[in-house]
Structure formats: C-alpha cells, structure tokens
Design a protein around this motif. Structure first.
Motif, PDB file in Angstrom:
ATOM      1  N   SER A   1       5.751  -1.860 -25.156  1.00 49.47           N
ATOM      2  CA  SER A   1       6.357  -3.027 -24.498  1.00 49.47           C
ATOM      3  C   SER A   1       6.773  -4.113 -25.483  1.00 49.47           C
ATOM      4  O   SER A   1       7.460  -5.059 -25.108  1.00 49.47           O
ATOM      5  N   ASN A   2       6.372  -3.980 -26.756  1.00 48.92           N
ATOM      6  CA  ASN A   2       6.839  -4.937 -27.775  1.00 48.92           C
ATOM      7  C   ASN A   2       8.328  -4.759 -28.060  1.00 48.92           C
ATOM      8  O   ASN A   2       8.929  -5.586 -28.721  1.00 48.92           O
ATOM      9  N   PHE A   3       8.904  -3.684 -27.537  1.00 47.93           N
ATOM     10  CA  PHE A   3      10.321  -3.388 -27.737  1.00 47.93           C
ATOM     11  C   PHE A   3      11.050  -3.586 -26.415  1.00 47.93           C
ATOM     12  O   PHE A   3      10.637  -3.052 -25.385  1.00 47.93           O
ATOM     13  N   SER A   4      12.139  -4.342 -26.433  1.00 50.06           N
ATOM     14  CA  SER A   4      12.834  -4.634 -25.180  1.00 50.06           C
ATOM     15  C   SER A   4      13.769  -3.505 -24.755  1.00 50.06           C
ATOM     16  O   SER A   4      14.203  -3.465 -23.610  1.00 50.06           O
ATOM     17  N   ARG A   5      14.085  -2.598 -25.651  1.00 44.90           N
ATOM     18  CA  ARG A   5      14.912  -1.448 -25.313  1.00 44.90           C
ATOM     19  C   ARG A   5      14.207  -0.180 -25.784  1.00 44.90           C
ATOM     20  O   ARG A   5      13.785  -0.090 -26.941  1.00 44.90           O
TER      21      ARG A   5
ATOM     22  N   ILE B   1       4.216   6.144 -20.524  1.00 46.21           N
ATOM     23  CA  ILE B   1       3.911   5.095 -19.549  1.00 46.21           C
ATOM     24  C   ILE B   1       2.595   4.398 -19.891  1.00 46.21           C
ATOM     25  O   ILE B   1       2.484   3.176 -19.833  1.00 46.21           O
ATOM     26  N   ARG B   2       1.613   5.173 -20.273  1.00 43.80           N
ATOM     27  CA  ARG B   2       0.281   4.636 -20.582  1.00 43.80           C
ATOM     28  C   ARG B   2       0.301   3.703 -21.791  1.00 43.80           C
ATOM     29  O   ARG B   2      -0.445   2.731 -21.850  1.00 43.80           O
ATOM     30  N   ASN B   3       1.181   3.999 -22.764  1.00 41.16           N
ATOM     31  CA  ASN B   3       1.216   3.204 -23.987  1.00 41.16           C
ATOM     32  C   ASN B   3       2.257   2.089 -23.953  1.00 41.16           C
ATOM     33  O   ASN B   3       2.450   1.401 -24.952  1.00 41.16           O
ATOM     34  N   TYR B   4       2.878   1.897 -22.795  1.00 43.00           N
ATOM     35  CA  TYR B   4       3.833   0.795 -22.665  1.00 43.00           C
ATOM     36  C   TYR B   4       3.124  -0.561 -22.626  1.00 43.00           C
ATOM     37  O   TYR B   4       3.420  -1.423 -23.452  1.00 43.00           O
ATOM     38  N   PRO B   5       2.177  -0.782 -21.723  1.00 46.87           N
ATOM     39  CA  PRO B   5       1.563  -2.114 -21.682  1.00 46.87           C
ATOM     40  C   PRO B   5       0.605  -2.373 -22.835  1.00 46.87           C
ATOM     41  O   PRO B   5       0.443  -3.508 -23.284  1.00 46.87           O
TER      42      PRO B   5
END
Length: 195
Positions: free
Chosen positions: A45-49, A180-184
């Motif tokens: 999530s540190n990346f906006s794209r 998905i799990r490593n996004y937040p």
C-alpha cells in the motif's frame, strides 16, 4: 518347469506394473522455501499504483502445450482473485510510486486430461512452483520475492484431471491472497508447501 514358466508370466507383468506405478508417481519438484514466505521490505500500500503482470512460463517448460494452458489457467484464477481489489487500490491519489508484480512459473509438471485418460495414476502427480518478483518501478529494487508451490496427488488420477486443474485454481488463489494480505501491512504468508 511348467510352474516356473507360469510364475514367470504372472510375476514379470506384475513387477513391471509396480515399477511403472512407482516411476509415474515420482515427482522431484520441491519448494525451496519453507512453509511461509518472509515479509516484504514494505507494505504494498506504500505504492499508489500496482501492476500485476500475467504469469509467464520459464523457457525450460515452454515447449509443452499442457504447461502453456496450465499457466493460462493460473492467470485466469489470479485475475479473478484480484479483480475486486486491484482497481480500487489504483484509484487512490498518486504518490509517484509504482509497484510491479511479476509471477513466473519457474517449474511445472502438469498432467493433462489426455494423459490422465490414458494412464490414470500411472501418469504421476502434477506440481507447480511460482516465483514472484515484486519491484519498486522507480528504483528497480526488489522489495519482495515470494515463492509458491502446489501439487495434486497421482492417486486422484482417475478423476480425469479434476485434481490437476484444482491445483491451478489453488495456485492462482494462493498468489492472489498473498498480494492482498501484504497490501495493508508487510506480513509475508504461506508458500503452499507441505514439505
């Protein structure tokens, strides 16, 4: 003498069938990671794209049509797993950072339906290993390199490829769930290996 000839005729085919069964079940494909992948160096999530590329097949396995079709199925299942979240993630205001996720089917042994019809369990087990490279596009730095592994049992060989195809569904879901799990939060996750 007649007993010996009879025993030879019965025992030799039985021994040959046993050897074929053991040989067909052999599958040397093993995961190199343990049961879990370590966390990435930062949350996705540190990346906006975020761009998830289609899985590719390692050149050593690309000359087999069954393997090519297996990779297409993995991609379809991965896309299905991410279709509800990836567009939402990429709607956020840009911060100038882009993440590229590149899955590669680095090893595969996929038993197609034809081989299952012909040989059943004698064809052996299917297995697949996917290595994923997660790259910070602006720096080229690899922030994560998880590995995933799935297999289907040769013992389910008479199910006409159902178990082999379910292995591909599980692989797509396994990779998608990891993303998905490593996004937040950077937490790592399962490799899918049971070794």
């Amino acid at each position: 003498m007649q007993v010996f000839v009879y025993a030879h005729r019965v025992m030799f085919p039985a021994a040959l069938a046993a050897l074929l069964l053991l040989g067909g079940c052999a599958n040397n494909l093993k995961a190199t990671a343990h049961l879990t992948n370590p966390p990435p160096s930062e949350a996705y999530s540190n990346f906006s794209r975020i761009e998830v590329k289609a899985a590719t097949l390692a050149p050593a396995f690309s000359n087999d049509g069954a393997n090519q079709k297996a990779v297409e199925r993995i991609n379809a299942n991965l896309n299905k797993r991410l279709e509800g979240v990836l567009p939402e993630w990429n709607k956020r205001p840009t911060n100038g950072r882009r993440l590229i996720i590149e899955p590669v089917v680095s090893e595969i042994r996929f038993i197609g339906v034809g081989a299952r019809l012909f040989a059943g369990p004698l064809a052996g087990s299917s297995s697949v290993k996917v290595d994923v490279k997660v790259i910070d596009a602006s720096t080229g730095k690899v922030i994560d390199n998880p590995e995933f592994y799935q297999r289907s049992s040769a013992g389910s060989g008479f199910a006409l490829g159902v178990a082999d195809n379910m292995m591909l569904v599980r692989m797509g879901e396994l990779v998608g769930d990891y993303i998905i799990r490593n996004y937040p939060k950077a937490v790592g996750g399962k490799t899918g290996s049971t070794d």
